[in-house]
Design a protein around this motif. Structure first.
Motif, PDB file in Angstrom:
ATOM      1  N   GLY A 426       0.784  -1.229   0.000  1.00 30.43           N
ATOM      2  CA  GLY A 426       0.000   0.000   0.000  1.00 30.43           C
ATOM      3  C   GLY A 426       0.813   1.275   0.000  1.00 30.43           C
ATOM      4  N   PHE A 427       2.046   1.232   0.526  1.00 35.28           N
ATOM      5  CA  PHE A 427       2.819   2.462   0.691  1.00 35.28           C
ATOM      6  C   PHE A 427       4.155   2.433  -0.041  1.00 35.28           C
ATOM      7  CE2 PHE A 427       5.932   5.017   3.096  1.00 35.28           C
ATOM      8  CZ  PHE A 427       5.324   6.260   3.008  1.00 35.28           C
ATOM      9  N   LEU A 428       4.865   1.313   0.052  1.00 41.32           N
ATOM     10  CA  LEU A 428       6.219   1.254  -0.486  1.00 41.32           C
ATOM     11  C   LEU A 428       6.302   1.477  -1.997  1.00 41.32           C
ATOM     12  CD1 LEU A 428       9.130   0.875   0.349  1.00 41.32           C
ATOM     13  CD2 LEU A 428       8.873  -1.590  -0.002  1.00 41.32           C
ATOM     14  N   PRO A 429       5.415   0.915  -2.838  1.00 37.53           N
ATOM     15  CA  PRO A 429       5.539   1.158  -4.288  1.00 37.53           C
ATOM     16  C   PRO A 429       5.471   2.628  -4.659  1.00 37.53           C
ATOM     17  CG  PRO A 429       4.045  -0.663  -3.864  1.00 37.53           C
ATOM     18  CD  PRO A 429       4.329  -0.036  -2.546  1.00 37.53           C
ATOM     19  N   GLY A 430       4.556   3.367  -4.034  1.00 38.76           N
ATOM     20  CA  GLY A 430       4.429   4.787  -4.350  1.00 38.76           C
ATOM     21  C   GLY A 430       5.657   5.578  -3.968  1.00 38.76           C
ATOM     22  N   ILE A 431       6.200   5.315  -2.773  1.00 44.78           N
ATOM     23  CA  ILE A 431       7.375   6.070  -2.327  1.00 44.78           C
ATOM     24  C   ILE A 431       8.609   5.662  -3.124  1.00 44.78           C
ATOM     25  CG2 ILE A 431       8.085   4.477  -0.496  1.00 44.78           C
ATOM     26  CD1 ILE A 431       8.107   8.318  -0.294  1.00 44.78           C
ATOM     27  N   ALA A 432       8.694   4.394  -3.534  1.00 52.15           N
ATOM     28  CA  ALA A 432       9.833   3.942  -4.339  1.00 52.15           C
ATOM     29  C   ALA A 432       9.836   4.629  -5.699  1.00 52.15           C
ATOM     30  CB  ALA A 432       9.787   2.423  -4.498  1.00 52.15           C
ATOM     31  N   LEU A 433       8.673   4.698  -6.332  1.00 59.99           N
ATOM     32  CA  LEU A 433       8.588   5.376  -7.632  1.00 59.99           C
ATOM     33  C   LEU A 433       8.925   6.859  -7.491  1.00 59.99           C
ATOM     34  CD1 LEU A 433       7.946   5.278 -10.615  1.00 59.99           C
ATOM     35  CD2 LEU A 433       5.536   5.594 -10.059  1.00 59.99           C
ATOM     36  N   LYS A 434       8.461   7.472  -6.424  1.00 59.66           N
ATOM     37  CA  LYS A 434       8.758   8.890  -6.180  1.00 59.66           C
ATOM     38  C   LYS A 434      10.265   9.114  -6.052  1.00 59.66           C
ATOM     39  CE  LYS A 434       7.573  13.144  -4.963  1.00 59.66           C
ATOM     40  NZ  LYS A 434       6.974  14.085  -5.910  1.00 59.66           N
ATOM     41  N   LEU A 435      10.947   8.210  -5.359  1.00 59.80           N
ATOM     42  CA  LEU A 435      12.391   8.339  -5.189  1.00 59.80           C
ATOM     43  C   LEU A 435      13.128   8.148  -6.511  1.00 59.80           C
ATOM     44  CD1 LEU A 435      12.875   6.411  -1.813  1.00 59.80           C
ATOM     45  CD2 LEU A 435      13.004   8.875  -2.188  1.00 59.80           C
ATOM     46  N   PHE A 436      12.635   7.225  -7.346  1.00 64.18           N
ATOM     47  CA  PHE A 436      13.278   7.000  -8.638  1.00 64.18           C
ATOM     48  C   PHE A 436      13.191   8.237  -9.533  1.00 64.18           C
ATOM     49  CE2 PHE A 436      15.152   3.015  -8.866  1.00 64.18           C
ATOM     50  CZ  PHE A 436      14.378   2.029  -8.281  1.00 64.18           C
ATOM     51  N   LEU A 437      12.193   9.078  -9.312  1.00 64.74           N
ATOM     52  CA  LEU A 437      11.965  10.232 -10.183  1.00 64.74           C
ATOM     53  C   LEU A 437      12.599  11.521  -9.664  1.00 64.74           C
ATOM     54  CD1 LEU A 437       8.191   9.635 -11.054  1.00 64.74           C
ATOM     55  CD2 LEU A 437      10.178   9.074 -12.449  1.00 64.74           C
ATOM     56  N   ILE A 438      13.333  11.448  -8.544  1.00 58.28           N
ATOM     57  CA  ILE A 438      13.859  12.662  -7.915  1.00 58.28           C
ATOM     58  C   ILE A 438      14.795  13.427  -8.851  1.00 58.28           C
ATOM     59  CG2 ILE A 438      15.512  13.439  -6.184  1.00 58.28           C
ATOM     60  CD1 ILE A 438      14.162  11.730  -4.152  1.00 58.28           C
ATOM     61  N   PHE A 439      15.711  12.721  -9.501  1.00 62.34           N
ATOM     62  CA  PHE A 439      16.735  13.387 -10.311  1.00 62.34           C
ATOM     63  C   PHE A 439      16.300  13.611 -11.754  1.00 62.34           C
ATOM     64  CE2 PHE A 439      19.069  11.090  -6.966  1.00 62.34           C
ATOM     65  CZ  PHE A 439      19.696  12.170  -6.352  1.00 62.34           C
ATOM     66  N   LEU A 440      15.127  13.111 -12.127  1.00 63.90           N
ATOM     67  CA  LEU A 440      14.686  13.235 -13.511  1.00 63.90           C
ATOM     68  C   LEU A 440      14.526  14.692 -13.965  1.00 63.90           C
ATOM     69  CD1 LEU A 440      13.787  11.791 -16.101  1.00 63.90           C
ATOM     70  CD2 LEU A 440      11.457  11.810 -15.179  1.00 63.90           C
ATOM     71  N   PRO A 441      13.884  15.586 -13.193  1.00 64.17           N
ATOM     72  CA  PRO A 441      13.746  16.978 -13.660  1.00 64.17           C
ATOM     73  C   PRO A 441      15.080  17.659 -13.947  1.00 64.17           C
ATOM     74  CG  PRO A 441      12.270  16.567 -11.819  1.00 64.17           C
ATOM     75  CD  PRO A 441      13.163  15.375 -11.920  1.00 64.17           C
ATOM     76  N   THR A 442      16.087  17.397 -13.112  1.00 68.04           N
ATOM     77  CA  THR A 442      17.403  17.991 -13.344  1.00 68.04           C
ATOM     78  C   THR A 442      18.013  17.490 -14.645  1.00 68.04           C
ATOM     79  OG1 THR A 442      17.757  18.131 -10.948  1.00 68.04           O
ATOM     80  CG2 THR A 442      19.704  18.313 -12.358  1.00 68.04           C
TER      81      THR A 442
END
Length: 773
Positions: A426-442
């Motif tokens: 319920g929680f880990l998949p969403g936070i994992a995907l969010k972390l994977f996308l941290i550096f994408l905008p830069t």
């Protein structure tokens, strides 16, 4: 497959996180020493000063007013009080229209959610298809009983979904039409009422052809005197000053370190401080800090002077481009929106960005290399998107524990504990995907800069487009495909190939549980974390403690940031996509999206009023992109529904969906032709009206002095180098562009004397002679 218990646990964690963030913010914003962190915009406008408290020393740092803590959530209603017209005056049209995206989301999804829960949820719930499917080893949960997956094959109940698809499409298009009309009107009204700005009178001309007899400055002046004789006013050539800018930046950095060690020495002058000359002061030779940074600054000052002299005297430092200014907005509009010569690849003109919007580093990039650069970045973006499927697949493996257990049963004892299982799914998949996308905008912003866009607004819009495509391919489609493959792996192995499309069709709505988890992490807790501004808070206090000596230092220590269109708008568009896709498929997702739009609207309204200081003003030029992406989401939702219905064997009802994409694309074409010109062109009628009013109000306006140095490179008028460089002001750079007498015969056709070479050009008498009747 996340169950109701898993979603409930994830909701509890995210609601608690959001509440903690809001409480922490409400308390921190009341403390006097945090005032510049949470209200920097008012300081930058000069409408707020540091709080002063008499009495106890502690009052300078801590708010002792108990009543203010009781009303700690009053920032929410305060954020909604400012009228939109006042908000535009306060923060600009870009910020006000950005907020309208959230309002548009509420306008679309509140009625859609009401109809979906009133009509579609009962239609889906009152079936037993998934109960029977479990006997065939297909994974599902109680949430999926609310989705279209629970409707049996070839059922007449699919007519309800098709009718609702038409209703949702017509309602979405109606809201889009009204918003496009409103924003276009707001843009024209804003441009008509806006104060005088340099970009209203200026165009950027690029790809100036080389000429052996004339410099770029002379060539530009002569060309516009000939072709725009009644409206040309002045111009500023573009210099390749990137190396000079780097030196100035490096000198400023060294000055900050010198100030830091000087402050430490002033506090304790009995001790000398040392630093190392290597990377970040961590390695290299150990030297006296004050002596080292003083000598480095002196050395850099000499390099800055030498580089300025080189740029001033070297013709190769002048780029074949220039900012050309006109006497009227009408003249600028005609030039910016017309072809200048027979060869359409030369003398390319476009509206100049406003001076603070210019990205000066890219102006030095040769125009002929832009196409190659953009091709390289297109290929790089393709591979970035493709290879990012690997972490997406990993994230989806976390989201489908039951599917993994069927393949790897030995891990079942570890993750079969109720709380751990609910937390993971319920929680880990969403936070994992969010972390994977941290550096994408830069990464995407670096790619946009390499492509050569010459304004911050165009850089952000380009990055936003790529971020949206990335979300569409990886976060949305990648999650569906990867999730289906993991979740239904065992089922695929034991069924015939002809049944696999049906299994995938059933799995698409079942991905809603993963997206619900992601929405709660990114759209609930993430938005609440935005208002806390933890990173700017820490950085401000570190700077305030170590470096701040004057009021100016304290102002520079503030980091108000901006709305971040390159990251914020693609995030919103992902929620539009999810809402439109799952409105007819899994309506259970819609309430989570409504919470996001409501929460984000309040939070970002507060941030825009009190915090963000927008770097530029594009007058809502991004709205066609917003409109187009919602249209894309609408078409994708229709195509996915069409494919899903095809797997459901609804042969009698499915063909009625074919008309939806056609109608939607036709609607988009109408809006593009009717409203988009207001965002890409400036009506000559509007320009003439504004010019006429300005002449009536200010008949003696000296426009040339206003425009002459508006587009001078910032390093040439920087106040940072105030030692022996005072002569290098804007006036000197204007005079350094000395024109030489020309032998070109075309010079005889210039109807007016050159503003610089009027006394030195031997052809001028002949010009006057030829111009007599």
């Amino acid at each position: 497959m996340a169950t109701l218990a898993d979603i409930g646990l994830a909701a509890g964690i995210n609601i608690l996180s959001a509440f903690v963030f809001f409480v922490a913010f409400a308390i921190l914003r009341l403390q006097p020493f945090n005032d510049r962190v949470y209200f920097p915009k008012w300081y930058l406008k000069g409408l707020r000063s540091s709080p002063t408290h008499s009495g106890a020393f502690v009052r300078k740092f801590v708010n002792l007013d108990c009543w203010s803590y009781i009303r700690f959530l009053n920032w929410m209603p305060d954020a909604l009080k400012m009228p939109e017209s006042e908000l535009i005056d306060h923060a600009g049209l870009d910020s006000a229209v950005y907020l309208r995206i959230y309002l548009m989301g509420l306008k679309i999804f509140v009625p859609v959610a009401f109809l979906a829960w009133t009509i579609l949820v009962p239609v889906n719930w009152t079936n037993s298809t998934l109960e029977l499917a479990k006997l065939k080893n297909v994974t599902s949960s109680d949430i999926d009983k609310l989705s279209i997956s629970n409707v049996p094959q070839a059922s007449n109940r699919f007519w309800a979904h098709i009718i609702m698809a038409y209703v949702f499409t017509f309602w979405t298009c109606y809201v889009l039409l009204k918003e496009y009309e409103i924003v276009a009107s707001m843009r024209l009204q804003f441009l008509a009422s806006e104060q005088r700005r340099a970009d209203q009178f200026s165009v950027l001309v690029r790809n100036v052809p080389p000429d052996p007899d004339e410099s770029v400055s002379e060539l530009v002046e002569h060309f516009f005197l000939v072709n725009h004789p009644d409206h040309y006013l002045t111009h500023q050539v573009v210099y390749d000053a990137n190396k000079l800018a780097q030196l100035v930046k490096k000198k400023k950095k060294m000055q900050n370190w010198l100030d830091y060690y000087q402050l430490k020495y002033d506090r304790n002058n009995s001790k000398r401080f040392f630093t190392k000359t290597g990377f970040l002061g961590l390695c290299g030779e150990k030297v006296d800090a004050l002596d080292y940074y003083t000598s480095e600054i002196e050395k850099l000052s000499k390099e800055v002077v030498a580089e300025r002299e080189r740029v001033a005297s070297d013709p190769k430092s002048i780029v074949p481009a220039a900012f050309v200014s006109f006497k009227t907005r009408w003249g600028a509009a005609v030039c910016a929106q017309t072809q200048q010569c027979r060869n359409p690849t030369l003398w390319l003109t476009d509206w100049a960005p406003e001076p603070r919007d210019v990205y000066w580093q890219n102006l030095a990039i040769p125009y002929v290399s832009l196409t190659i650069r953009r091709l390289i970045m297109a290929v790089a973006f393709f591979f970035l998107t493709f290879f990012f499927m690997i972490p997406i697949a990993f994230v989806q493996s976390l989201a489908s524990i039951e599917g993994i257990e069927k393949v790897a049963p030995f891990i079942k004892p570890i993750i079969d504990v109720g709380f751990i299982k609910s937390f993971i799914q319920g929680f880990l998949p969403g936070i994992a995907l969010k972390l994977f996308l941290i550096f994408l905008p830069t990464i995407l912003m670096i790619m946009s800069k390499f492509e050569g866009f010459i304004s911050l607004s165009s850089l952000e819009r380009r990055s936003a487009t790529r971020y949206y495509l990335f979300n569409l391919v990886n976060v949305f489609l990648g999650s569906i495909v990867a999730g289906s493959a993991f979740q239904q792996l065992n089922s695929f192995i034991h069924q015939s190939p002809s049944d696999i499309p049906k299994t995938i069709g059933m799995a698409i709505p079942q991905r809603a549980t993963f997206f619900i988890s992601y929405i709660m992490v990114d759209g609930w807790a993430g938005i609440a974390g935005e208002i806390l501004m933890l990173k700017p808070l820490i950085i401000y206090h570190l700077k305030n403690f170590l470096l701040v000596k004057t009021e100016k230092d304290r102002e520079e220590a503030m980091d108000p940031g901006s709305i971040g269109f390159n990251t914020g708008e693609p995030q919103i568009q992902l929620y539009f996509l999810l809402g439109l896709v799952y409105a007819t498929v899994t309506p259970a997702l819609l309430p989570f999206i409504l919470v996001f739009f409501s929460l984000a609207y309040v939070v970002f309204r507060h941030q825009i009023i009190n915090v963000y200081n927008q770097e530029y003003e594009s007058a809502a030029a991004f709205w066609p992109d917003v409109h187009g992406r919602v249209i894309v989401a609408l078409v994708i939702s229709q195509l996915l529904l069409f494919g899903l219905m095809a797997t459901k064997e609804a042969a009698t009802s499915t063909p009625f969906l074919i008309a939806l994409p056609v109608l939607t694309i036709s609607f988009h074409s109408f809006c593009k032709g009717r409203y988009e010109p207001a965002f890409v062109r400036y009506p000559l009628q509007e320009a003439m009206m504004k010019d006429t009013l300005e002449r009536a109000r200010e008949p003696n306006l000296n426009l040339k002095s206003f425009l002459q140095n508006a587009y001078l490179h910032p390093v040439f008028k920087s106040a940072d180098d105030d030692d022996e460089d005072d002569d290098y002001d804007g006036e000197k750079w204007e005079k350094d562009s000395v024109l030489v007498p020309t032998k070109r015969s075309s010079r005889r056709n210039t109807p007016l004397p050159s503003r610089i070479s009027a006394t030195s050009s031997p052809s001028l008498p002949e010009v006057h002679e030829d111009s007599r009747p």
